[in-house]
Design an enzyme around this catalytic site. Structure first.
Site, short mmCIF file in Angstrom:
data_model
loop_
_atom_site.label_atom_id
_atom_site.label_comp_id
_atom_site.label_asym_id
_atom_site.label_seq_id
_atom_site.Cartn_x
_atom_site.Cartn_y
_atom_site.Cartn_z
N THR A 12 55.05 54.63 50.83
CA THR A 12 54.94 55.72 49.85
C THR A 12 54.32 56.97 50.47
O THR A 12 54.73 58.10 50.19
CB THR A 12 54.08 55.27 48.65
OG1 THR A 12 54.79 54.25 47.97
CG2 THR A 12 53.80 56.41 47.69
N SER A 54 57.70 49.12 52.65
CA SER A 54 57.13 47.92 53.28
C SER A 54 57.70 46.62 52.71
O SER A 54 57.50 45.55 53.28
CB SER A 54 55.60 47.92 53.20
OG SER A 54 55.15 47.61 51.90
N THR A 85 52.06 50.11 50.91
CA THR A 85 50.95 49.27 50.43
C THR A 85 51.40 47.87 50.01
O THR A 85 50.60 46.94 50.01
CB THR A 85 50.25 49.94 49.23
OG1 THR A 85 51.19 50.09 48.16
CG2 THR A 85 49.64 51.26 49.60
N ASP A 86 52.70 47.75 49.64
CA ASP A 86 53.11 46.49 49.01
C ASP A 86 52.92 45.26 49.90
O ASP A 86 52.54 44.20 49.41
CB ASP A 86 54.58 46.58 48.56
CG ASP A 86 54.74 47.53 47.38
OD1 ASP A 86 53.72 47.88 46.77
OD2 ASP A 86 55.89 47.93 47.09
#
Ligand code: ASP
Length: 346
Positions: A12, A54, A85-86
């Site tokens: 992101t 990710s 971040t995932d």
């Protein structure tokens, strides 16, 4: 001047709005441009190695990132990896094993809002990551929301909040306050040998979150599909059903057939302890390993990694049970009290 390497992988933080939603489109030059310059004390090198959400970062990408990190370890004082971040907690965990004992800080970071968004958290996160990368403390870390945690203890706990990650069962490694970046030295495990790239992984590892009444035949299916390892998130401190549907018998059969079975808790905080209850003790026979206080991300990636290093199940179990970089503490090592990273002691 601290020599810092920025490896960008997408996420992101580097995303722009497209017709199909947010997609990673910005490179490292754009990310650092938005920072409006870094402190003069950093000499920055940028390498764009991936442009991925990710969700698409998988073992092949972990190996690529690990190789870049390992190859750069003698040429830089620290490395920042920008990442979605995932799956960042998985990447941070697996890197902790692949480049164990790395003598420089390797700091993963990302953002909940793209760097071009007027309210982005990406600038703060990058600044914290750069500060940690310049700190001189070796290891793999994750920096988010002005907090730095061990990579192998990080878990994504929120989908949109800026405080998206928690350091589970381990104190923060560092924190930004009015006093600047304060590193908590006793929360950073010291290196215990040279850094060697160990990037072989076994991808045949399955994760099961137990639900009441789960059909034990699932393990037969995993064996038929040639899975070599399974992590089971059991109930509470450690319980599995054995009345009517005998999971325990099946687990023993799977272990006998050569599968490495790891049992841990589906509770996020504190440790599993399968010797507490009858429903847990029964499982602790030959061939089943406890995950103790490991995060699921750290356990799954450690099992993939351990199966990549060893083929003899007894050696895999031994390697898995060792504390390699602060990722595991058994009940004997220290009973854990309280919950949330701030109350933990290493
Ligand atoms: N889907 C994004 C990713 O993981 C989410 C993020 O970066 O926050 O790449």
């Amino acid at each position: 001047m601290k020599r810092i390497l920025l490896l960008t992988t997408g996420g992101t933080i580097a995303s722009r709005l497209t017709d199909e939603g947010l997609a990673p489109g910005l490179d490292g030059a754009a990310l650092t441009h938005h920072l409006g310059g870094l402190p003069d004390s950093y000499r920055l090198t940028v390498r764009d190695i991936l442009h991925l959400d990710s969700s698409n970062i998988q073992p092949e990408e972990w190996r690529l990132i690990a190789r870049h990190v390992f190859d750069a370890r003698n040429d830089f004082d620290g490395i920042v990896v920008s990442h979605g971040t995932d799956t960042m907690a998985y990447t941070a965990s697996v890197l902790s094993y692949m480049v164990r004992n790395i003598p420089i800080p390797v700091v993963l970071t990302g953002a909940q809002l793209p760097i071009e968004h007027p309210l982005t958290d990406g600038l703060d996160n990058l600044r914290t990551a750069f500060a940690m990368a310049a700190s001189g403390w070796g290891g793999v870390f994750l920096a988010f929301n002005r907090r730095v945690m061990l990579g192998c203890r990080a878990v994504k706990t929120h989908t949109t909040a800026f405080g998206a990650f928690d350091s589970v069962n381990w104190p923060l490694a560092a924190e930004v306050s009015g006093a600047g970046l304060s590193v908590r030295e006793d929360a950073i495990p010291p290196a215990d040998g040279p850094c060697v790239l160990r990037d072989k992984l076994c991808e045949q590892v399955f994760l099961i979150k137990l639900t009441p009444g789960l059909d034990p035949e699932i393990f037969d299916m995993l064996l038929r599909m040639h899975y070599r390892g399974v992590v089971i998130e059991a109930f509470g401190a450690g319980g599995l059903h054995f009345i009517r549907r005998n999971l325990i018998e099946k687990l023993h059969a799977a272990a006998q057939a050569g599968m490495t079975v790891v049992v841990c808790s589906q509770c996020l905080y504190e440790s599993s302890n399968f010797s507490l209850y009858q429903a847990g003790q029964k499982v602790l026979a030959e061939g089943v390993v406890q995950g103790w206080d490991m995060t699921t991300e750290a356990a799954v990636t450690k099992l993939m990694w351990a199966l990549g290093q060893e083929s003899d199940p007894a050696k895999v179990r031994r390697l898995f049970s060792q504390n390699l970089c602060g990722e595991i503490r058994s009940a004997e090592q220290r009973p854990i009290t309280g919950s949330g990273s701030d109350q933990q002691t290493p």
